[in-house]
Design an enzyme around this catalytic site. Sequence first.
Site, mmCIF file in Angstrom:
data_model
loop_
_atom_site.group_PDB
_atom_site.id
_atom_site.type_symbol
_atom_site.label_atom_id
_atom_site.label_comp_id
_atom_site.label_asym_id
_atom_site.label_seq_id
_atom_site.Cartn_x
_atom_site.Cartn_y
_atom_site.Cartn_z
ATOM 1 N N ASP A 68 0.963 -1.150 -0.260
ATOM 2 C CA ASP A 68 -0.198 -0.046 -0.082
ATOM 3 C C ASP A 68 0.872 1.266 0.078
ATOM 4 O O ASP A 68 2.143 1.034 -0.082
ATOM 5 C CB ASP A 68 -1.055 -0.070 1.278
ATOM 6 C CG ASP A 68 -2.163 0.680 0.857
ATOM 7 O OD1 ASP A 68 -3.235 0.685 1.455
ATOM 8 O OD2 ASP A 68 -2.120 1.888 0.176
HETATM 9 C C1 GLC Z 1 -4.333 4.370 -0.063
HETATM 10 C C2 GLC Z 1 -5.237 3.219 0.075
HETATM 11 C C3 GLC Z 1 -5.334 2.175 -0.919
HETATM 12 C C4 GLC Z 1 -5.014 2.840 -2.116
HETATM 13 C C5 GLC Z 1 -3.857 3.450 -2.417
HETATM 14 C C6 GLC Z 1 -3.634 4.107 -3.617
HETATM 15 O O1 GLC Z 1 -3.540 4.767 1.020
HETATM 16 O O2 GLC Z 1 -5.071 2.486 1.372
HETATM 17 O O3 GLC Z 1 -6.533 1.505 -0.735
HETATM 18 O O4 GLC Z 1 -5.446 1.939 -3.491
HETATM 19 O O5 GLC Z 1 -3.425 4.353 -1.201
HETATM 20 O O6 GLC Z 1 -4.624 5.223 -3.727
#
Ligand code: GLC
Length: 749
Positions: free
Chosen positions: A276
């Site tokens: 993430d």
């Molecule tokens: C965010 C979220 C994730 C998302 C990623 C990219 O922090 O936790 O679900 O896909 O960043 O935006």
Amino acid sequence: MKKISFIVYTFIIYPLFVFSFAQQQYDAKIDELLSKMTLDEKIGQLVQIVGVDKDEENLIREGKVGSILIGIRGAKESNRIQKIAVEETRLGIPLLFANDIIHGYNTIFPIPLAEASSWNPTLVRKACEIAAFEAASAGTHWTYAPMVDIARDPRWGRIMEGAGEDPYLGSVMAAARVKGFQGDDLKDKTKIAACAKHYVAYGGAEGGRDYNTVDISDRTLRSVYLPPFYAAVKSGAASIMSAFNDLNGIPASANYYTLTQILRNEWEWDGVVISDYNSIGELVNHRFAKDKKEAALKSFTAGVDIDMVGDTIDGNVYSPNLKNLVEEGLITEEQINKSVRNVLRMKFKLGLFENPYIDTEYFKKNVPSQKYKDSVALQLARESIVLLKNENNLLPLKKEIKSIAVIGPLADSPNDMLGSWSAAGKPEDAVTVVEGIRNLLGEKIKVNYAKGCGINDSDTSGFEEAVKIVKQSDAVVFVAGESREMIGEAASKTNLNLPGVQEKLIKKIYEVCYAAHSTNQAFSQSAIPLVVVLMNGRPLTINWISENIPAIVEAWYLGNQAGNAVAQVLFGEFNPSGKLPVTFPRSTGQIPIYYYQKSTGRPAVDDEKYTSRYIDSPSTPLYPFGFGLSYTTFNYSDIRVDKPNISANDSLYVFVDVANMGNVDGEEVVQLYVQDEFASVTLPVKELKGFQKIKLKAGEKRTVSFRITSDMLSFLNAELKKVVEPGRFYVMIGGNSADLISTSFEVIQ
Ligand code: GLC
């Protein structure tokens, strides 16, 4: 016999041969490419950036970037950036463009928790197919969806993003979404790679506080949080995103047990694991890594292939550190090659080497009509609506009424209709409740609108205007709830009551509509019908409303077609059929509360002192999992099995008669729950193991059957081995988890 072998060969052996040949075909190409790549170029495939400024364009030219969190830049910009990678780098390896397409790209569908309320995976898949088409045509190859986190704590804002509390329903929805995004061949231009997230148990955060610690047993991990990921993997998910949270002392983005032992060794999955957003760099904040270099070592060796963005202030974590780690002998180049293979395989599967650019002409010629897309969005919105209460059949409202007061901070708020994570969705494309009623009834009805109050402030200056229009109207719809900013990521709450002064205004309007007229709790005919429509992304503790308001509609955030769907339910154009995918607690004090809790040694009996109860609240929820009313009623009877007993690997059928007792056609989600009466470990009092959504005409009665398989009777024993134990099993069927009829059978040695 010959016919069977033809079928087996044609539909099983040949496709498997083709599939494995394709894999080997990719592997040969991947090995050839790998043999030409420098270490920098290999590590580049494991790096994702979010912006593309001049410096980052140069990083692409140097082969140091493998993918981009592209956002909604569109096909032209995607092609421009892709051209740099394909034509200006040494090996011309195409980039992957990723984006968060959670419930639609241009056409915004209901939020995933609402979609789960439809219990219609076929329709949910269709919505994902449309989202994939729109995203692919705009230059996206890869979506960070479906979010498949099981969530049993509505304080957690991201409960809106998944399919609720149940592992079975969550698994069905995960599979439908992966198939919707990916189809059966990722080379199809209209498909995009899925990414099941957030691996794993992110929804189990203590206190419902986002990013917080998760400490659960292996049993809970494997029986509650992992099943939807397994369903996604078995549906062919191309990627998985590792989560932010600590998991039993080892952060999920550096957890070898989940990322490699389970995902790769047990499930034999060969997709891509992406972290993430800077969850690798955050290992330092977890105090699990002393610096970013150690963070890179721990995440990479645990099984994370791609570093998403990293800490853009210092650049990615993988890019500067993996090379040093290889040079210091802490990571081997073969380990790097293994991750690079996963990424290149995904690019080959997507056909990016043959067709790296978005074929805008193709999409112009093959675009599904907006009419079709809107029809799917409307149908899914309608089926996502849950009727929570309808005293004295107040709903549907009569179309003959001449005027209606539509009040509340969410009655005419297009931006909130889209919910969280609305990609390229535009508020101007969202139909509000006020507009939906006007669309449905036009000049036939006078719509008196007053906002009445804000969503989350203490200003009551709008009350007077609201009360005034109530007195001028034949019926009142109050649209209450949370703003889209109050739900989703980083939106955990300690209080689940309606925010601001909304309930205060509802009470005032209730006084005007009823108290003056009612001779007792039964509302006199002269009363003005009052309906509350909720727009929210989590269960709310609406106790007073539940107790006093005669009609309550759970409308979540329904996307572009929100207002049309709500209006069509309110006026009976559509008979609501939605069922809650998550339990509504009476108070935050009851959390965690979910239907599949265990018996305990002293099962809760509210008026018995020494039982597992509260002394200040009923132990039952406000609304149970699977609950939802209709404008008709369904009667369940005559549940029976076709065999009194089976052996552990045998199966049987259970039948039940379902009758539509009313005078309108309706849809019912017939839910099947199973209980193992006694077992070698303590088990939930019941578990959802199947459902069927059926249409019944007014007065129609139908026998519904389910096949009970040994898999549905299995559980993890004390050694975490999947077993079916002999003994009595109860099968329970009904329209929600609390109102079931049951029968039983024996499993014999
Ligand atoms: C965010 C979220 C994730 C998302 C990623 C990219 O922090 O936790 O679900 O896909 O960043 O935006």
